[in-house]
Scaffold this active site. Sequence first.
Site, mmCIF file in Angstrom:
data_model
loop_
_atom_site.group_PDB
_atom_site.id
_atom_site.type_symbol
_atom_site.label_atom_id
_atom_site.label_comp_id
_atom_site.label_asym_id
_atom_site.label_seq_id
_atom_site.Cartn_x
_atom_site.Cartn_y
_atom_site.Cartn_z
ATOM 1 N N ARG A 58 7.082 -62.783 -93.638
ATOM 2 C CA ARG A 58 7.675 -62.503 -94.938
ATOM 3 C C ARG A 58 6.670 -62.514 -96.086
ATOM 4 O O ARG A 58 6.908 -61.909 -97.109
ATOM 5 C CB ARG A 58 8.807 -63.496 -95.223
ATOM 6 C CG ARG A 58 10.032 -63.208 -94.395
ATOM 7 C CD ARG A 58 11.210 -64.003 -94.890
ATOM 8 N NE ARG A 58 11.385 -65.215 -94.110
ATOM 9 C CZ ARG A 58 12.153 -65.301 -93.028
ATOM 10 N NH1 ARG A 58 12.816 -64.252 -92.589
ATOM 11 N NH2 ARG A 58 12.271 -66.429 -92.371
ATOM 12 N N VAL A 59 5.576 -63.206 -95.936
ATOM 13 C CA VAL A 59 4.626 -63.251 -97.047
ATOM 14 C C VAL A 59 3.232 -62.747 -96.691
ATOM 15 O O VAL A 59 2.440 -62.444 -97.565
ATOM 16 C CB VAL A 59 4.487 -64.685 -97.630
ATOM 17 C CG1 VAL A 59 5.775 -65.130 -98.255
ATOM 18 C CG2 VAL A 59 4.039 -65.664 -96.568
#
Lengths: 181, 525
Positions: free
Chosen positions: B388-389
């Site tokens: 996600r990051v």
Amino acid sequence: MDEGLIARRYARALYRYALEEKVAEEVYEAMKAFDANAYSHPDLHRALGNPMLAPEKKERLIVAAIGREPGEALLKFIRLLITNHRETYMRLISFVYQKIYREANGIVKVNILTAEELPAEAMERIKAFVKRQTSKAIEFVHNVDSSILGGFILQVGSRQLDASLRKELKDIGLKLLGQGY
Amino acid sequence: MMKANEISDILEMQLKEVDVRRDFEEVGTVMEVGDGVAHVFGLEGVQANELVEFENGVRGIAMNLEESNVGVILMTAEDRVKENFRVKRTGSIASIKVGEGLLGRVINTLGDPIDGAGPIQGDLIQLPLDRKAPGVIYRQPVKEPLQTGIKAVDSMIPIGRGQRELIIGDRQTGKTTIAVDTIINQRKNFDKGDPVYCIYVAIGQKASSVAMLVNILRERGAMDYTVVVSASASDSAAMRYYAPFAGAAIGEYFRDSGRHALVVYDDLSKQAVAYREISLILRRPSGREAYPGDIFYLHSRLLERAARIISNDEVAATMNDLPDVLKPMVKGGGSLTALPVIETQAGDVSAYIPTNVISITDGQIFLETGLFHEGIRPAINVGISVSRVGGNAQLKPMKKIAGTLKIDQAQYRELESFSKFGGDMDPVTAMVIDKGRKNARLLIQPQHAPMLVEEEIAVIYCGTKGLLKDVALARVAEFEKFFLDVLRSHHREDVLMPLSKGVLDDKMSAVLEKVAEDAAQRFKE
């Protein structure tokens, strides 16, 4: 689950009932005797938890552990405990009862453990020292345990002063090894 | 033997010196002991997680605090504590000794070495096992990559420094291998003088597996910057429960002194089982799958400690819950990356612990038995793996080239499963499938052979640009080897060096395409 709660409720109920019946002190003495016997016979706890043992036998076991005539009020209490299947909590109840009784009567229990029997004069000095620390009535218990090597361990309520040789040696050992917490 | 009068002399002397407040310690009595938990009466002022000491020197940690009953878990020597033992408070909470001397060592949860190489050398400071995670203002977004050296991971599921990326899958699918390869790949950073310190926490594993792993790390020179914390299957539940916390505490030492660290928790499902064991013995109410109600908090508070710390030293110095011993050495800009591992049963990600940890982490790498047996190793299921990051932390050329790789591969998997029904295929579908198949081959990588990021980029460039369309499927690996050999020998300066710095221009693209074309000619169908 807060198990202390169970013991606390039973002990409080017993204390109130004993007060009403004016036997609080006898019950206190009985609890102390039970405690001492439970201390020297750790198997007692296991026996009380054994489901194969009939309730009457458990009652006799507890009475035998008290080591004296328990009195009407305490006997009733023991029966109630066994009926409710809480007999394994007896030890904790005895602790809590003693605590409640001492708090209510302003007593502080002082345990002193030494490596050898102390002469009366030394005992007096210790008593005087403890008396200076507290305004409460003092209940003295003196035990002898040679494994502490020397010095003494003084326990006042739930606080203890460990001035034994065993502890000093251990501290020196830890210091030499460079280990602490 | 002491004489009685000697005793009283000592007594008197000691009594005069007694500092009532300081020297008196709080004590309790063991009521009941069993299964690694002692129920204690007394210890009224004890704190949560405080270390307590039994009269024979055995230590435990106070876990359950009730009015007249304290539940103490025993770390070691469970059989040496008996009923009626006296217990005293120590006033300190559970902690571990941390320092540079830990690097290269194998220790247990208490910080004691278990590799037989003598005591831990150098300065050590005591850090608490359980510590609050840094607050919002002490953090910074994840923007620096943590190269795993695994093509499939670095291209499709990139990991950034300070991220928490879950590795999840059934047994024997290569979860540990991904973590270990990542540790091995940090050797380059160590050689460059900008190390990413690694902490591998083995929880509930066989001691033989841990020994094997340590050997692998040692052979590849990874132990120089690695600490192994081991709480094996035969250790007490308390040791297994606290092992990840010990790992996190060591990681925080590096993180808060402005350095980078990577911690692998292998695996958290076993820690959850240890915590369930403790909770049930402490008679705490149980919930789903008999886990206690705070099992989510157990993992969330552990994984929150992975963070990228703000680069401003002054702000970092005011960080919350900073132990005093750490204050003189605090610096900003450090990071702690966490790679928790979770083992699923028959690929069931919707079980309690996997869903919990999936929701806590910043993405997951999902490994599948089926793929593993097909020979796709690492057996990453691209469809449900995500970071996600990490995308923000990728090198620019990698991001540009591999941007569509993940979606393409997921699409190819779907199309392939359709094509299994047979029938004719239109040329576009056939092409997508062919490209997908070759890319899947291209992403296969042997274990313990991490790659340089510039080489990863070059190889993936060939895949996503479709430069392998003429190469025989069975010869993709040969193609890759040849392609890289040519690049290494002829284009180190003009292609590989700039790529490692994050530069990719048209001239370099042209070189890559030319080399790939020549190589493709050699490995034609």
